[in-house]
Design an enzyme around this catalytic site. Structure first.
Site, mmCIF file in Angstrom:
data_model
loop_
_atom_site.group_PDB
_atom_site.id
_atom_site.type_symbol
_atom_site.label_atom_id
_atom_site.label_comp_id
_atom_site.label_asym_id
_atom_site.label_seq_id
_atom_site.Cartn_x
_atom_site.Cartn_y
_atom_site.Cartn_z
ATOM 1 N N HIS A 18 20.607 -18.634 -29.628
ATOM 2 C CA HIS A 18 21.367 -18.611 -28.366
ATOM 3 C C HIS A 18 22.414 -19.730 -28.351
ATOM 4 C CE1 HIS A 18 17.454 -16.886 -26.436
ATOM 5 N NE2 HIS A 18 18.325 -15.893 -26.525
ATOM 6 N N LYS A 42 9.504 -8.155 -16.561
ATOM 7 C CA LYS A 42 8.590 -8.736 -17.558
ATOM 8 C C LYS A 42 8.163 -10.152 -17.171
ATOM 9 C CE LYS A 42 12.358 -9.917 -20.747
ATOM 10 N NZ LYS A 42 13.025 -9.560 -21.986
ATOM 11 N N ARG A 91 21.586 -9.379 -33.665
ATOM 12 C CA ARG A 91 20.912 -9.797 -34.902
ATOM 13 C C ARG A 91 20.602 -8.606 -35.797
ATOM 14 N NH1 ARG A 91 16.049 -12.161 -31.602
ATOM 15 N NH2 ARG A 91 16.525 -10.113 -30.768
ATOM 16 N N SER A 129 12.035 -14.545 -29.646
ATOM 17 C CA SER A 129 11.164 -15.308 -28.750
ATOM 18 C C SER A 129 9.697 -14.983 -28.993
ATOM 19 C CB SER A 129 11.484 -15.091 -27.279
ATOM 20 O OG SER A 129 12.545 -14.294 -27.107
HETATM 21 O O1 PNS Z 1 17.563 -11.917 -23.078
HETATM 22 P P1 PNS Z 1 17.382 -10.480 -22.695
HETATM 23 O O2 PNS Z 1 15.990 -10.252 -22.164
HETATM 24 O O3 PNS Z 1 17.745 -9.520 -23.788
HETATM 25 O O4 PNS Z 1 18.415 -10.211 -21.484
HETATM 26 C C1 PNS Z 1 18.468 -8.949 -20.869
HETATM 27 C C2 PNS Z 1 19.283 -9.041 -19.555
HETATM 28 C C3 PNS Z 1 18.661 -10.064 -18.649
HETATM 29 C C4 PNS Z 1 20.704 -9.411 -19.866
HETATM 30 C C5 PNS Z 1 19.224 -7.622 -18.883
HETATM 31 O O5 PNS Z 1 17.895 -7.211 -18.745
HETATM 32 C C6 PNS Z 1 19.908 -7.601 -17.521
HETATM 33 O O6 PNS Z 1 21.101 -7.594 -17.456
HETATM 34 N N1 PNS Z 1 19.100 -7.609 -16.441
HETATM 35 C C7 PNS Z 1 19.608 -7.638 -15.081
HETATM 36 C C8 PNS Z 1 19.357 -6.324 -14.352
HETATM 37 C C9 PNS Z 1 20.399 -5.303 -14.731
HETATM 38 O O7 PNS Z 1 21.575 -5.437 -14.438
HETATM 39 N N2 PNS Z 1 19.938 -4.232 -15.400
HETATM 40 C C10 PNS Z 1 20.806 -3.195 -15.889
HETATM 41 C C11 PNS Z 1 21.432 -3.606 -17.207
HETATM 42 S S1 PNS Z 1 21.595 -2.229 -18.199
#
Ligand code: PNS
Length: 169
Positions: A18, A42, A91, A129
């Site tokens: 990150h 989650k 990745r 993670s």
């Molecule tokens: O680090 P991550 O878990 O891959 O991040 C995922 C994240 C937080 C960017 C994604 O789950 C997100 O944008 N969540 C917010 C809710 C939302 O807008 N969902 C629709 C996105 S398709």
């Protein structure tokens, strides 16, 4: 006009992968907003406050990095920031499938939004993670995957969880 890239994620925990994306992002954009997603379905190891504290400490000396958090839909939050640039790291091929779905969904919710993918540098391609948590909870070192601060906090937390979960035979 200032080009702001929104770099959202769970950051549970923040990894060297990150950090590498954020630092490379600051060479392209005027500002990178690293934003922690709150209220995800989650369960996270670190609380929102803990993740924010780690991010703020890590990017303390980065003048082009802002740390924030958001609730709800990412597209709505991007609007409040006044940006249409989403930055995400890639990745693996399985990342790509997940990221493509997310980018397309975000695009359908907010057509002006552009997702910009930055490919990982090879040193960070293996970092995830869940692997980090497994290694640390089994007593291994994740020093090449996470900053020292994260490893220390993670070790304390995961070992405590392990002790609490252990039932006497
Ligand atoms: O680090 P991550 O878990 O891959 O991040 C995922 C994240 C937080 C960017 C994604 O789950 C997100 O944008 N969540 C917010 C809710 C939302 O807008 N969902 C629709 C996105 S398709």
């Amino acid at each position: 006009m200032k080009r702001i890239a929104l770099y959202p994620g769970s950051f549970d925990p923040l990894t060297r992968g990150h950090i590498n994306i954020v630092e490379r992002g600051t060479r392209i954009f005027d500002e990178v907003v690293v934003s922690v997603a709150h209220n995800l379905s989650k369960k996270t190891t670190f609380t929102l406050e803990e993740r924010l504290e780690i991010l703020k400490e890590t990017f303390r000396d980065h003048s082009k990095v802002r740390v924030d958090y958001f609730d709800g839909l990412l597209v709505n939050y991007a609007r409040t920031l006044g940006t249409n640039i989403l930055l995400r790291g890639l990745r693996t091929v399985s990342d790509f499938e997940y990221e493509l779905r997310m980018a397309l969904a975000n695009k359908s919710l907010s057509p002006e939004l552009e997702t910009v993918f930055m490919v990982t540098e090879s040193d960070y391609g293996h970092i995830s993670s869940s692997l980090i948590k497994e290694i640390v909870s089994l007593g291994g070192s994740a020093a090449d995957m996470v900053p020292k601060l994260v490893e220390e906090k993670l070790r304390g937390k995961l070992l405590r969880n392990l002790r609490e979960a252990k039932q006497p035979l």
